[in-house]
Design an enzyme around this catalytic site. Structure first.
Site, short mmCIF file in Angstrom:
data_model
loop_
_atom_site.label_atom_id
_atom_site.label_comp_id
_atom_site.label_asym_id
_atom_site.label_seq_id
_atom_site.Cartn_x
_atom_site.Cartn_y
_atom_site.Cartn_z
N ALA A 115 1.38 -6.91 10.11
CA ALA A 115 2.22 -6.75 11.19
C ALA A 115 1.85 -7.76 12.28
CB ALA A 115 2.26 -5.39 11.85
N ASN A 182 -4.61 -0.72 10.36
CA ASN A 182 -4.78 -1.93 9.28
C ASN A 182 -4.79 -2.91 10.13
OD1 ASN A 182 -5.04 -0.31 6.65
ND2 ASN A 182 -3.26 0.70 7.55
N HIS A 211 1.54 -6.34 18.76
CA HIS A 211 0.35 -6.68 18.64
C HIS A 211 0.01 -7.96 19.31
CE1 HIS A 211 -0.21 -3.45 15.76
NE2 HIS A 211 1.01 -4.02 15.25
N1 LIG Z 1 -1.77 -3.90 6.13
C1 LIG Z 1 -1.08 -3.39 7.03
O1 LIG Z 1 -0.58 -4.38 8.13
C2 LIG Z 1 -0.27 -2.12 6.76
C3 LIG Z 1 0.80 -1.90 7.55
C4 LIG Z 1 1.43 -0.45 7.33
C5 LIG Z 1 0.90 0.39 6.59
N2 LIG Z 1 -0.19 0.07 5.91
C6 LIG Z 1 -0.77 1.10 5.00
O2 LIG Z 1 -0.20 0.89 3.75
C7 LIG Z 1 -0.18 2.31 3.19
C8 LIG Z 1 1.13 2.87 2.73
O3 LIG Z 1 1.96 2.76 4.09
P1 LIG Z 1 3.43 3.60 3.86
O4 LIG Z 1 3.91 3.24 5.05
O5 LIG Z 1 4.17 3.15 2.47
O6 LIG Z 1 3.03 5.15 3.79
P2 LIG Z 1 3.79 6.42 3.09
O7 LIG Z 1 3.18 7.45 3.61
O8 LIG Z 1 5.26 6.17 3.36
O9 LIG Z 1 3.49 6.16 1.47
C9 LIG Z 1 2.30 6.34 1.08
C10 LIG Z 1 2.50 7.10 -0.36
O10 LIG Z 1 1.24 6.84 -1.02
C11 LIG Z 1 0.93 8.14 -1.71
N3 LIG Z 1 -0.52 8.56 -1.95
C12 LIG Z 1 -1.14 8.81 -0.78
N4 LIG Z 1 -2.45 8.93 -1.32
C13 LIG Z 1 -2.56 8.60 -2.50
C14 LIG Z 1 -3.51 8.47 -3.72
N5 LIG Z 1 -4.75 8.78 -3.32
N6 LIG Z 1 -3.10 8.24 -4.90
C15 LIG Z 1 -1.65 7.84 -5.12
N7 LIG Z 1 -0.93 8.04 -4.17
C16 LIG Z 1 -1.12 8.14 -2.94
C17 LIG Z 1 1.77 9.11 -0.81
O11 LIG Z 1 2.03 10.41 -1.71
C18 LIG Z 1 2.88 8.44 -0.56
O12 LIG Z 1 4.14 8.76 -1.59
C19 LIG Z 1 -0.83 3.05 4.17
O13 LIG Z 1 -2.41 3.49 3.81
C20 LIG Z 1 -0.91 2.39 5.63
O14 LIG Z 1 -1.73 2.86 6.45
C21 LIG Z 1 -0.77 -1.25 6.02
#
Ligand SMILES: NC(=O)c1ccc[n+]([C@@H]2O[C@H](COP(=O)([O-])OP(=O)(O)OC[C@H]3O[C@@H](n4cnc5c(N)ncnc54)[C@H](O)[C@@H]3O)[C@@H](O)[C@H]2O)c1
Length: 253
Positions: A115, A182, A211
């Site tokens: 982001a 993140n 940000h």
């Molecule tokens: N890099 C970035 O800028 C950025 C931005 C947003 C989100 N993220 C990260 O990306 C990830 C996904 O975000 P999202 O919005 O899709 O979240 P979300 O909660 O909508 O989806 C996460 C999914 O992963 C599953 N999950 C959790 N732990 C698991 C595991 N150990 N094994 C398999 N499946 C698992 C959950 O059941 C859920 O279905 C999060 O960790 C979030 O913090 C990163």
């Protein structure tokens, strides 16, 4: 290229639909700790198989992590990642497993800009930075249930105007906001600047995740600012998903 997605939530779903609609990549595997999430996504796709994380990693050429920081640990500890491409969303997971991350050889790890903007310039000046500040301003609903809020008894309902609720370093930010900082982890991975300062502001009036990065050094000053609309998950900015899509477009099949 055989693709597997770990995490069938907000980001995993958007990326899966994008892959089948807009790319020549061959999405073959899904995995999620929540069976329902994996099943619901499978129903919206053609010819994909729900599998275990171990089988997904073994059988995929491109592994997309969109799950959690703990999943990153599992991926990084997999013995044979040779010649694989790995896209990691939960960059906090890399920071928490830096030793393992630094030892990995023979595979390509893609880190989307998420982001924030300006990471090309921040990468270019790595090693020449004298100060780096990330100020993140979020709507109240994006901060609920964070350990820092609970530990410090911060009553988010009481916040009526913009308020700084956190100031600290990367380690403290990750402890206090393990799911929604993140951007700070990504910024560290690109800048390699250990003295980064992070400020988090709660703003009851904003509708965007904002940000602002100010990076100073022998090169001058880099300032970058994004005002992100949330995706379907209020904690996730839409730009974060778009940045991952751009990496997938760039991966040659
Ligand atoms: N890099 C970035 O800028 C950025 C931005 C947003 C989100 N993220 C990260 O990306 C990830 C996904 O975000 P999202 O919005 O899709 O979240 P979300 O909660 O909508 O989806 C996460 C999914 O992963 C599953 N999950 C959790 N732990 C698991 C595991 N150990 N094994 C398999 N499946 C698992 C959950 O059941 C859920 O279905 C999060 O960790 C979030 O913090 C990163």
């Amino acid at each position: 290229m055989k693709v597997g997605i770990i995490g069938c939530g907000n980001i995993g779903t958007e990326l899966a639909l994008f892959i089948q609609k807009e790319t020549n990549l061959n999405l073959m595997y899904l995995c999620d700790v929540d069976d329902d999430n994996a099943r619901k996504l499978k129903e919206r796709l053609r010819d994909v198989k729900i599998t275990s994380i171990g089988d997904l990693i073994t059988n995929s050429d491109l592994i997309i992590e969109a799950a959690s920081k703990d999943t990153v640990k599992d991926i990084l500890n997999t013995l044979d990642l040779f010649e694989k491409e790995i896209l990691i969303m939960s960059t906090i997971g890399i920071i928490e497993n830096m030793g393992t991350f630094n030892k990995i050889k023979g595979c390509r790890i893609h880190i989307p800009s998420g982001a924030i903007a300006g990471l090309d310039a921040i990468t270019a000046v790595s090693g020449k930075i004298t100060s780096l500040t990330l100020t993140t301003t979020k709507p109240i609903q994006g901060l609920r249930d964070c350990p820092h809020i609970i530990k410090n008894n911060i009553d988010l309902k009481e916040i009526k105007t913009k308020r700084t609720i956190f100031e600290g370093n990367l380690k403290e930010a990750i402890e206090g906001f393990p799911k929604n900082i993140n951007v700070a982890a990504t910024l560290f991975l690109k800048s390699k600047f250990k003295k980064m300062k992070i400020r988090i502001i709660a703003d009851p009036e904003t509708k965007t995740n904002n940000h602002e990065i100010i990076c100073k050094g022998s090169f001058g000053t880099i300032t970058s600012k994004t005002e992100n609309l949330p995706s379907k998950n209020p904690k996730t900015s839409y730009l974060a998903i778009l940045s991952a899509m751009q990496i997938l477009k760039d991966i040659k099949n």
